[in-house]
Design a protein around this motif. Structure first.
Motif, short mmCIF file in Angstrom:
data_model
loop_
_atom_site.label_atom_id
_atom_site.label_comp_id
_atom_site.label_asym_id
_atom_site.label_seq_id
_atom_site.Cartn_x
_atom_site.Cartn_y
_atom_site.Cartn_z
N ASP A 63 -5.35 -10.03 -0.71
CA ASP A 63 -5.54 -10.00 0.74
C ASP A 63 -6.25 -8.73 1.20
O ASP A 63 -6.33 -8.46 2.39
CB ASP A 63 -4.20 -10.14 1.45
CG ASP A 63 -3.22 -9.03 1.09
OD1 ASP A 63 -3.61 -8.10 0.35
OD2 ASP A 63 -2.06 -9.09 1.55
N GLY A 64 -6.76 -7.94 0.23
CA GLY A 64 -7.52 -6.75 0.58
C GLY A 64 -6.72 -5.48 0.67
O GLY A 64 -7.28 -4.39 0.80
N ARG A 65 -5.38 -5.57 0.61
CA ARG A 65 -4.55 -4.37 0.65
C ARG A 65 -4.62 -3.65 -0.69
O ARG A 65 -4.80 -4.28 -1.74
CB ARG A 65 -3.11 -4.73 0.97
CG ARG A 65 -2.89 -5.32 2.35
CD ARG A 65 -1.41 -5.59 2.58
NE ARG A 65 -0.87 -6.48 1.56
CZ ARG A 65 0.43 -6.66 1.33
NH1 ARG A 65 1.33 -5.97 2.03
NH2 ARG A 65 0.85 -7.49 0.40
N GLN A 66 -4.42 -2.36 -0.65
CA GLN A 66 -4.42 -1.58 -1.89
C GLN A 66 -3.05 -1.67 -2.55
O GLN A 66 -2.04 -1.23 -1.98
CB GLN A 66 -4.76 -0.12 -1.61
CG GLN A 66 -6.24 0.12 -1.33
CD GLN A 66 -6.57 1.60 -1.29
OE1 GLN A 66 -5.70 2.44 -1.10
NE2 GLN A 66 -7.84 1.93 -1.47
N PRO A 75 0.78 -1.25 0.00
CA PRO A 75 0.00 0.00 0.00
C PRO A 75 0.81 1.29 0.00
O PRO A 75 0.26 2.36 -0.26
CB PRO A 75 -0.82 -0.12 1.29
CG PRO A 75 -0.08 -1.08 2.15
CD PRO A 75 0.59 -2.05 1.23
N LEU A 76 2.09 1.28 0.30
CA LEU A 76 2.92 2.50 0.33
C LEU A 76 2.28 3.61 1.16
O LEU A 76 1.97 4.69 0.65
CB LEU A 76 3.18 3.02 -1.10
CG LEU A 76 3.87 2.06 -2.07
CD1 LEU A 76 4.00 2.71 -3.44
CD2 LEU A 76 5.22 1.62 -1.55
N THR A 117 9.59 1.34 1.53
CA THR A 117 9.90 0.03 2.10
C THR A 117 8.97 -1.05 1.56
O THR A 117 7.76 -0.86 1.47
CB THR A 117 9.79 0.09 3.63
OG1 THR A 117 10.54 1.20 4.11
CG2 THR A 117 10.29 -1.19 4.25
N GLY A 118 9.57 -2.17 1.20
CA GLY A 118 8.79 -3.31 0.74
C GLY A 118 8.53 -3.36 -0.75
O GLY A 118 7.93 -4.32 -1.24
N VAL A 119 8.96 -2.34 -1.47
CA VAL A 119 8.70 -2.30 -2.91
C VAL A 119 9.36 -3.46 -3.64
O VAL A 119 8.74 -4.15 -4.46
CB VAL A 119 9.16 -0.94 -3.49
CG1 VAL A 119 9.24 -1.01 -5.01
CG2 VAL A 119 8.23 0.17 -3.06
N SER A 120 10.62 -3.71 -3.35
CA SER A 120 11.39 -4.72 -4.10
C SER A 120 10.76 -6.09 -4.03
O SER A 120 10.83 -6.87 -5.00
CB SER A 120 12.82 -4.77 -3.58
OG SER A 120 13.45 -3.52 -3.71
N ASP A 121 10.14 -6.42 -2.89
CA ASP A 121 9.60 -7.77 -2.69
C ASP A 121 8.14 -7.90 -3.10
O ASP A 121 7.55 -8.97 -2.93
CB ASP A 121 9.75 -8.17 -1.22
CG ASP A 121 11.20 -8.30 -0.79
OD1 ASP A 121 12.03 -8.65 -1.65
OD2 ASP A 121 11.50 -8.02 0.38
N SER A 122 7.55 -6.82 -3.60
CA SER A 122 6.11 -6.88 -3.92
C SER A 122 5.81 -6.47 -5.35
O SER A 122 4.68 -6.11 -5.68
CB SER A 122 5.33 -5.98 -2.95
OG SER A 122 5.75 -4.63 -3.06
N VAL A 168 -2.35 6.65 -5.70
CA VAL A 168 -2.83 7.19 -4.42
C VAL A 168 -3.95 8.19 -4.65
O VAL A 168 -4.75 8.46 -3.76
CB VAL A 168 -1.68 7.83 -3.60
CG1 VAL A 168 -0.56 6.85 -3.35
CG2 VAL A 168 -1.15 9.09 -4.27
N THR A 169 -4.00 8.75 -5.87
CA THR A 169 -5.07 9.67 -6.27
C THR A 169 -6.16 8.97 -7.06
O THR A 169 -7.35 9.25 -6.89
CB THR A 169 -4.49 10.83 -7.10
OG1 THR A 169 -3.53 11.53 -6.31
CG2 THR A 169 -5.57 11.78 -7.56
N ASP A 170 -5.76 8.04 -7.92
CA ASP A 170 -6.67 7.43 -8.89
C ASP A 170 -6.62 5.91 -8.73
O ASP A 170 -5.70 5.24 -9.22
CB ASP A 170 -6.23 7.85 -10.30
CG ASP A 170 -7.12 7.30 -11.40
OD1 ASP A 170 -8.09 6.60 -11.09
OD2 ASP A 170 -6.83 7.60 -12.58
N ARG A 171 -7.62 5.36 -8.04
CA ARG A 171 -7.63 3.93 -7.77
C ARG A 171 -7.93 3.09 -9.00
O ARG A 171 -7.79 1.86 -8.96
CB ARG A 171 -8.65 3.60 -6.66
CG ARG A 171 -8.26 4.06 -5.28
CD ARG A 171 -6.89 3.55 -4.87
NE ARG A 171 -6.76 2.12 -5.03
CZ ARG A 171 -5.60 1.48 -5.08
NH1 ARG A 171 -4.46 2.14 -5.01
NH2 ARG A 171 -5.57 0.17 -5.22
N SER A 172 -8.32 3.72 -10.12
CA SER A 172 -8.57 2.93 -11.32
C SER A 172 -7.28 2.40 -11.92
O SER A 172 -7.32 1.52 -12.80
CB SER A 172 -9.30 3.78 -12.37
OG SER A 172 -8.44 4.76 -12.95
#
Length: 502
Positions: free
Chosen positions: A367-370, A315-316, A416-421, A356-360
């Protein structure tokens, strides 16, 4: 202003990028029969799009300013911007993130922006900010009619009171010096001078007149088109098609047929011939297509970039739509980029998270995370040694290592977490830009050096070559950037139709 002589009823536009679409709309609005030939599968040109697994990745421009220019182009065929495109104004144009751990949100509202500056840098710098923003607005007003929003055939076209006022304001001094006169805080100096890279030059070499680039994204604000930047050319192409413009996608031009000094038609890659009374060419190196047209004698090209576009299943939290992430180093990295032919050792990056502005633009994770879309643009040397670039860099071998360095830098700077996702990715380097036909392997075309600005930049109607071929795009007047190429399309159309009233 010189115009194409003779009959101009049938016009063929080569390229369905923003410049070509702008020209096509204007020409059709003026009653011309218009056909657009585009080698890609759809409109956009450099404003490319990758769609995969529910993600929409813009692979071209990420910052959209001056929507009134697109509205003006659509109005040429009786269309309204609001009917074709949904735009969201961004309350924060950028987040400036500094190596010392501080950050500054650049608000479109000047009072909110000044409050941010006062909190971070003190009241004196906030007062300086207000003076500087007023100066930017005036510089932009002076330059718009003098340098930008008009066809220039000769340096003599510049003579007038605006040029004198620009000189008195120090517009022909150095940008870095101009900014330093206003601000003592190095963080603000960087914030108002990094835009020189958009013009293809270091802030220490750019003339102060280029300060106005900041007027478009900081002074006037930034917008987000719902669906991504690629929605802009789709809207323009849709309006043009509904107005009667014919589009030929997936089609390349093999050659132009020339009779005397006039092009009479275009031969396509399948052998079909399209008759034409006038032609608009938006290619990055038009002299490679247009017979008798000479390229720039001693061209200086802008630095290039590596652009890494990601769809990530994380989700950043707290990410801004646009972030300028400054490294610790500053002047040194410009020397590396424009003189030494080396990638920046401590890069300043443009990072965009439009989802983060445009969810489309991104799907929800299982798992429900954005999930999010994340793009990072890192300036690199181009492939032209005369422009300070480095044709010896082997980007085929270098790209995987550079990707890892970019990801490590992102992680270190808070993503954080970008590389693994990573779920989807697309990466462009100077090599891929060159393979797409962009001179010197840069998407930013000819640099805005003094000798390649205003009347010294290639005009929309060259004096050499066919008399009925007009040019548009980044490599001609007025220059690089989304607003500039939209303007260039109108200027090219006016070479065929004569001056179009606003």
């Amino acid at each position: 202003m010189r115009v194409v002589p003779g009959r101009t009823d049938r016009v063929v536009v080569v390229g369905a990028g923003l410049a070509g679409l702008s020209a096509a709309l204007r020409l059709r609005g003026a009653g011309r029969e218009v056909t657009v030939v585009e080698r890609g599968p759809g409109p956009g040109g450099r404003a490319g799009v990758v769609t995969e697994r529910g993600y929409t990745l813009d692979t071209g421009p990420s910052v959209f300013t001056a929507p009134e220019l697109v509205a003006d182009a659509l109005a040429a065929v009786g269309e309204k911007l609001d009917d074709r495109l949904e735009l969201l104004p961004l309350p924060t144009s950028y987040r400036a993130q500094y190596a010392d751990g501080t950050h500054l949100d650049v608000h479109a509202d000047p009072d909110a922006f000044a409050a941010e500056v006062e909190a971070l840098c003190g009241p004196a710098e906030a007062a300086a900010l207000r003076r500087y923003l007023a100066d930017l607005a005036e510089l932009y007003r002076l330059q718009l009619r003098t340098f930008i929003d008009r066809n220039l055939d000769s340096p003599l076209d510049l003579l007038g009171p605006e040029l004198l006022q620009l000189a008195r304001r120090g517009g022909f001094g150095r940008l870095s010096t101009h900014v330093e006169k206003y601000f003592a805080d190095d963080r603000l100096r960087r914030l108002f001078s990094f835009q020189a890279l958009y013009a293809g030059v270091s802030p220490y070499r750019a003339i102060a007149a280029y300060a106005v680039i900041a007027q478009l994204d900081i002074g006037a604000g930034v917008w987000h088109p719902v669906g991504g930047i690629g929605a802009v050319p789709r809207a323009m192409a849709g309006a043009a098609a509904d107005a009667g413009v014919q589009f030929r996608y997936g089609t390349s031009v093999d050659r132009l047929d020339l009779t005397g000094r006039r092009v009479t038609g275009l031969v396509l890659d399948d052998g079909e011939r399209l008759p034409a009374d006038a032609v608009v060419v938006t290619a990055d190196a038009p002299h490679e297509l247009v017979p008798g047209l000479r390229g720039p004698r001693r061209p200086v090209y802008s630095p290039s970039c590596v652009a890494l576009h990601l769809g990530v299943g994380t989700p950043l939290p707290g990410a801004a739509h646009h972030t300028i992430s400054f490294g610790q180093s500053w002047r040194q990295v410009f020397d590396e980029l424009t003189r030494d032919g080396r990638p920046m050792s401590d890069p300043s990056l443009l990072i965009s998270a439009p989802s983060v502005t445009d969810r489309s633009l991104a799907p929800d994770s299982a798992d429900g995370r954005q999930s999010q879309v994340l793009s990072v643009v890192a300036p690199t040397p181009n492939l032209d040694r005369r422009s300070g670039g480095n044709p010896d860099l082997d980007w085929t071998a270098l790209a995987p290592r550079y990707r890892e360095e970019l990801l490590a830098t992102l992680e270190a700077r808070g993503y954080t977490g970008v590389s693994d996702s990573i779920e989807v990715e697309h990466m462009d380097t100077p090599l891929t830009w060159a393979e797409q036909g962009m001179a010197a392997g840069t998407p930013f075309a000819l640099a805005h050096t003094f000798g390649q600005t205003g009347p010294f930049r290639p005009p929309t109607l060259p004096r050499r070559g066919p008399e009925n071929v007009v040019l548009a795009g980044s490599s001609v007047q007025p220059g690089v950037g989304v607003p500039m190429v939209v303007i260039s399309g109108r200027l090219a159309a006016e070479r065929i139709t004569g001056r179009i009233s606003a």
